[in-house]
Design a protein around this motif. Structure first.
Motif, PDB file in Angstrom:
ATOM      1  N   LEU A 292       6.269 -26.598  16.926  1.00 16.82           N
ATOM      2  CA  LEU A 292       7.255 -25.596  16.504  1.00 16.82           C
ATOM      3  C   LEU A 292       6.632 -24.203  16.550  1.00 16.82           C
ATOM      4  CD1 LEU A 292      10.068 -25.018  15.195  1.00 16.82           C
ATOM      5  CD2 LEU A 292       8.891 -25.203  13.005  1.00 16.82           C
ATOM      6  N   ILE A 293       5.414 -24.072  16.078  1.00 16.33           N
ATOM      7  CA  ILE A 293       4.717 -22.787  16.125  1.00 16.33           C
ATOM      8  C   ILE A 293       4.425 -22.397  17.580  1.00 16.33           C
ATOM      9  CG2 ILE A 293       2.663 -21.527  15.346  1.00 16.33           C
ATOM     10  CD1 ILE A 293       4.819 -22.234  13.205  1.00 16.33           C
ATOM     11  N   ALA A 294       4.204 -23.385  18.443  1.00 21.30           N
ATOM     12  CA  ALA A 294       4.007 -23.087  19.873  1.00 21.30           C
ATOM     13  C   ALA A 294       5.253 -22.429  20.453  1.00 21.30           C
ATOM     14  CB  ALA A 294       3.667 -24.358  20.638  1.00 21.30           C
ATOM     15  N   GLY A 295       6.424 -22.936  20.084  1.00 20.15           N
ATOM     16  CA  GLY A 295       7.671 -22.304  20.544  1.00 20.15           C
ATOM     17  C   GLY A 295       7.796 -20.882  20.031  1.00 20.15           C
ATOM     18  N   TYR A 296       7.425 -20.676  18.781  1.00 18.70           N
ATOM     19  CA  TYR A 296       7.430 -19.359  18.163  1.00 18.70           C
ATOM     20  C   TYR A 296       6.485 -18.416  18.927  1.00 18.70           C
ATOM     21  CZ  TYR A 296       5.937 -16.249  14.241  1.00 18.70           C
ATOM     22  OH  TYR A 296       5.590 -15.205  13.444  1.00 18.70           O
ATOM     23  N   CYS A 297       5.295 -18.899  19.266  1.00 18.62           N
ATOM     24  CA  CYS A 297       4.325 -18.087  20.009  1.00 18.62           C
ATOM     25  C   CYS A 297       4.833 -17.756  21.413  1.00 18.62           C
ATOM     26  CB  CYS A 297       2.986 -18.806  20.090  1.00 18.62           C
ATOM     27  SG  CYS A 297       2.086 -18.859  18.548  1.00 18.62           S
ATOM     28  N   LEU A 298       5.419 -18.732  22.063  1.00 24.41           N
ATOM     29  CA  LEU A 298       5.951 -18.482  23.403  1.00 24.41           C
ATOM     30  C   LEU A 298       7.063 -17.435  23.354  1.00 24.41           C
ATOM     31  CD1 LEU A 298       5.745 -19.251  26.370  1.00 24.41           C
ATOM     32  CD2 LEU A 298       7.431 -21.037  25.932  1.00 24.41           C
ATOM     33  N   PHE A 299       7.923 -17.527  22.343  1.00 24.15           N
ATOM     34  CA  PHE A 299       8.998 -16.552  22.173  1.00 24.15           C
ATOM     35  C   PHE A 299       8.429 -15.144  22.010  1.00 24.15           C
ATOM     36  CE2 PHE A 299      11.761 -14.234  19.148  1.00 24.15           C
ATOM     37  CZ  PHE A 299      12.863 -14.079  19.966  1.00 24.15           C
ATOM     38  N   PHE A 300       7.431 -14.996  21.139  1.00 26.74           N
ATOM     39  CA  PHE A 300       6.841 -13.667  20.934  1.00 26.74           C
ATOM     40  C   PHE A 300       6.075 -13.192  22.161  1.00 26.74           C
ATOM     41  CE2 PHE A 300       7.772 -14.189  16.442  1.00 26.74           C
ATOM     42  CZ  PHE A 300       8.232 -12.921  16.147  1.00 26.74           C
ATOM     43  N   GLY A 301       5.442 -14.109  22.875  1.00 29.50           N
ATOM     44  CA  GLY A 301       4.776 -13.722  24.111  1.00 29.50           C
ATOM     45  C   GLY A 301       5.764 -13.179  25.132  1.00 29.50           C
ATOM     46  N   ILE A 302       6.909 -13.845  25.245  1.00 28.90           N
ATOM     47  CA  ILE A 302       7.948 -13.378  26.170  1.00 28.90           C
ATOM     48  C   ILE A 302       8.481 -12.024  25.741  1.00 28.90           C
ATOM     49  CG2 ILE A 302      10.301 -13.850  26.975  1.00 28.90           C
ATOM     50  CD1 ILE A 302       9.500 -16.846  27.009  1.00 28.90           C
ATOM     51  N   LEU A 303       8.651 -11.826  24.424  1.00 34.16           N
ATOM     52  CA  LEU A 303       9.124 -10.520  23.945  1.00 34.16           C
ATOM     53  C   LEU A 303       8.135  -9.405  24.290  1.00 34.16           C
ATOM     54  CD1 LEU A 303      10.672 -11.270  20.438  1.00 34.16           C
ATOM     55  CD2 LEU A 303      11.848 -10.727  22.566  1.00 34.16           C
ATOM     56  N   TYR A 304       6.850  -9.685  24.151  1.00 32.33           N
ATOM     57  CA  TYR A 304       5.864  -8.659  24.525  1.00 32.33           C
ATOM     58  C   TYR A 304       5.883  -8.394  26.029  1.00 32.33           C
ATOM     59  CZ  TYR A 304       3.786  -7.948  19.966  1.00 32.33           C
ATOM     60  OH  TYR A 304       3.583  -7.595  18.652  1.00 32.33           O
ATOM     61  N   TRP A 305       6.074  -9.433  26.836  1.00 36.01           N
ATOM     62  CA  TRP A 305       6.159  -9.220  28.287  1.00 36.01           C
ATOM     63  C   TRP A 305       7.412  -8.415  28.640  1.00 36.01           C
ATOM     64  CZ3 TRP A 305       2.648  -9.120  31.763  1.00 36.01           C
ATOM     65  CH2 TRP A 305       1.497  -9.875  31.607  1.00 36.01           C
TER      66      TRP A 305
ATOM     67  N   HIS B 199      -2.308   3.103  21.662  1.00 34.60           N
ATOM     68  CA  HIS B 199      -2.495   2.028  20.697  1.00 34.60           C
ATOM     69  C   HIS B 199      -1.498   0.892  20.932  1.00 34.60           C
ATOM     70  CE1 HIS B 199       0.243   4.936  18.748  1.00 34.60           C
ATOM     71  NE2 HIS B 199       0.829   3.866  18.226  1.00 34.60           N
ATOM     72  N   TRP B 200      -0.262   1.214  21.334  1.00 35.60           N
ATOM     73  CA  TRP B 200       0.712   0.171  21.663  1.00 35.60           C
ATOM     74  C   TRP B 200       0.372  -0.505  22.983  1.00 35.60           C
ATOM     75  CZ3 TRP B 200       3.784  -3.019  19.551  1.00 35.60           C
ATOM     76  CH2 TRP B 200       4.428  -2.728  18.363  1.00 35.60           C
ATOM     77  N   GLN B 201      -0.138   0.225  23.939  1.00 33.99           N
ATOM     78  CA  GLN B 201      -0.531  -0.391  25.206  1.00 33.99           C
ATOM     79  C   GLN B 201      -1.586  -1.464  24.987  1.00 33.99           C
ATOM     80  OE1 GLN B 201      -1.800   2.885  27.659  1.00 33.99           O
ATOM     81  NE2 GLN B 201       0.274   3.265  28.434  1.00 33.99           N
ATOM     82  N   VAL B 202      -2.610  -1.151  24.206  1.00 37.25           N
ATOM     83  CA  VAL B 202      -3.691  -2.108  23.954  1.00 37.25           C
ATOM     84  C   VAL B 202      -3.150  -3.330  23.222  1.00 37.25           C
ATOM     85  CG1 VAL B 202      -5.864  -2.461  22.720  1.00 37.25           C
ATOM     86  CG2 VAL B 202      -5.477  -0.339  23.986  1.00 37.25           C
ATOM     87  N   ALA B 203      -2.398  -3.104  22.159  1.00 34.67           N
ATOM     88  CA  ALA B 203      -1.885  -4.215  21.357  1.00 34.67           C
ATOM     89  C   ALA B 203      -0.900  -5.069  22.155  1.00 34.67           C
ATOM     90  CB  ALA B 203      -1.216  -3.681  20.097  1.00 34.67           C
ATOM     91  N   ALA B 204       0.004  -4.450  22.883  1.00 32.53           N
ATOM     92  CA  ALA B 204       1.029  -5.201  23.612  1.00 32.53           C
ATOM     93  C   ALA B 204       0.424  -6.042  24.735  1.00 32.53           C
ATOM     94  CB  ALA B 204       2.078  -4.235  24.176  1.00 32.53           C
ATOM     95  N   VAL B 205      -0.543  -5.485  25.454  1.00 30.00           N
ATOM     96  CA  VAL B 205      -1.177  -6.247  26.535  1.00 30.00           C
ATOM     97  C   VAL B 205      -1.942  -7.439  25.964  1.00 30.00           C
ATOM     98  CG1 VAL B 205      -2.996  -6.157  28.276  1.00 30.00           C
ATOM     99  CG2 VAL B 205      -1.275  -4.359  28.193  1.00 30.00           C
ATOM    100  N   MET B 206      -2.689  -7.205  24.914  1.00 28.22           N
ATOM    101  CA  MET B 206      -3.466  -8.295  24.309  1.00 28.22           C
ATOM    102  C   MET B 206      -2.551  -9.401  23.800  1.00 28.22           C
ATOM    103  SD  MET B 206      -4.355  -9.337  21.080  1.00 28.22           S
ATOM    104  CE  MET B 206      -5.624  -9.950  20.088  1.00 28.22           C
ATOM    105  N   LEU B 207      -1.494  -9.047  23.095  1.00 31.21           N
ATOM    106  CA  LEU B 207      -0.597 -10.053  22.528  1.00 31.21           C
ATOM    107  C   LEU B 207       0.273 -10.719  23.598  1.00 31.21           C
ATOM    108  CD1 LEU B 207       0.337  -8.221  19.233  1.00 31.21           C
ATOM    109  CD2 LEU B 207      -1.091 -10.263  19.482  1.00 31.21           C
ATOM    110  N   ALA B 208       0.604 -10.003  24.653  1.00 32.83           N
ATOM    111  CA  ALA B 208       1.382 -10.600  25.742  1.00 32.83           C
ATOM    112  C   ALA B 208       0.590 -11.698  26.448  1.00 32.83           C
ATOM    113  CB  ALA B 208       1.799  -9.526  26.749  1.00 32.83           C
ATOM    114  N   VAL B 209      -0.717 -11.580  26.458  1.00 32.71           N
ATOM    115  CA  VAL B 209      -1.563 -12.605  27.074  1.00 32.71           C
ATOM    116  C   VAL B 209      -1.895 -13.713  26.074  1.00 32.71           C
ATOM    117  CG1 VAL B 209      -3.827 -13.034  28.094  1.00 32.71           C
ATOM    118  CG2 VAL B 209      -2.513 -11.021  28.775  1.00 32.71           C
ATOM    119  N   PHE B 210      -2.250 -13.334  24.857  1.00 36.14           N
ATOM    120  CA  PHE B 210      -2.728 -14.321  23.884  1.00 36.14           C
ATOM    121  C   PHE B 210      -1.625 -15.208  23.317  1.00 36.14           C
ATOM    122  CE2 PHE B 210      -7.217 -13.512  22.269  1.00 36.14           C
ATOM    123  CZ  PHE B 210      -7.641 -13.087  23.502  1.00 36.14           C
ATOM    124  N   PHE B 211      -0.416 -14.680  23.083  1.00 35.70           N
ATOM    125  CA  PHE B 211       0.632 -15.514  22.495  1.00 35.70           C
ATOM    126  C   PHE B 211       1.004 -16.705  23.391  1.00 35.70           C
ATOM    127  CE2 PHE B 211       2.158 -12.468  19.097  1.00 35.70           C
ATOM    128  CZ  PHE B 211       2.023 -13.370  18.069  1.00 35.70           C
TER     129      PHE B 211
END
Length: 140
Positions: free
Chosen positions: A26-39, A59-71
């Motif tokens: 369930l948390i994996a689905g949550y992570c995938l959803f947030f990863g897609i939102l960052y992309w 600061h948003w560029q760094v955070a968004a790129v990192m989270l778009a890959v990691f989520f």
């Protein structure tokens, strides 16, 4: 040969372990959803004035790129029940907690995201403690 079969131990997951596996998925689905939102934000499909990569503050560029890959990476690890999945999720959760609770003047106030990460972390800890207590050998 029958003597070997009689000593074979069949390992079956407990009910808590099965629920824990579905909790991770369930948390994996949550992570995938947030990863897609960052992309979506990174490619500029998001309707907002600063939500295209070239228009974002640094600061948003760094955070968004990192989270778009990691989520999505965390989602894959959690779905496969790999030991590294929760570690990657933890990195994402700490990053977002620091973003929204530590630097609200830069990233905004998102108390719901912070609370959801804390809640998931607490549930994860409770599951791990219960599973540990179930597997611990009984003392005489």
């Amino acid at each position: 040969m029958s003597d070997v079969n009689s000593r074979r131990v069949v390992l079956q997951p407990s009910g808590v372990e099965v629920i824990f596996a579905w909790f991770q998925r369930l948390i994996a689905g949550y992570c995938l959803f947030f990863g897609i939102l960052y992309w979506i934000k990174l490619i500029g499909f998001y309707p907002g004035s600063l939500w295209r990569f070239d228009l974002m503050p640094v600061h948003w560029q760094v955070a968004a790129v990192m989270l778009a890959v990691f989520f999505p990476f965390a989602a894959a690890g959690l779905w496969m029940l790999a030991s590294w999945g929760p570690v990657i999720w933890f990195i994402c959760a700490v990053t977002e907690i620091v973003m929204y609770a530590g630097f609200p003047e830069l990233f905004g106030h998102r108390l719901l995201i912070v609370a959801s990460h804390v809640g998931v972390a607490l549930l994860y800890i409770v599951f791990r403690i219960v599973i540990y207590l179930q597997k611990r050998p009984a003392r005489a």
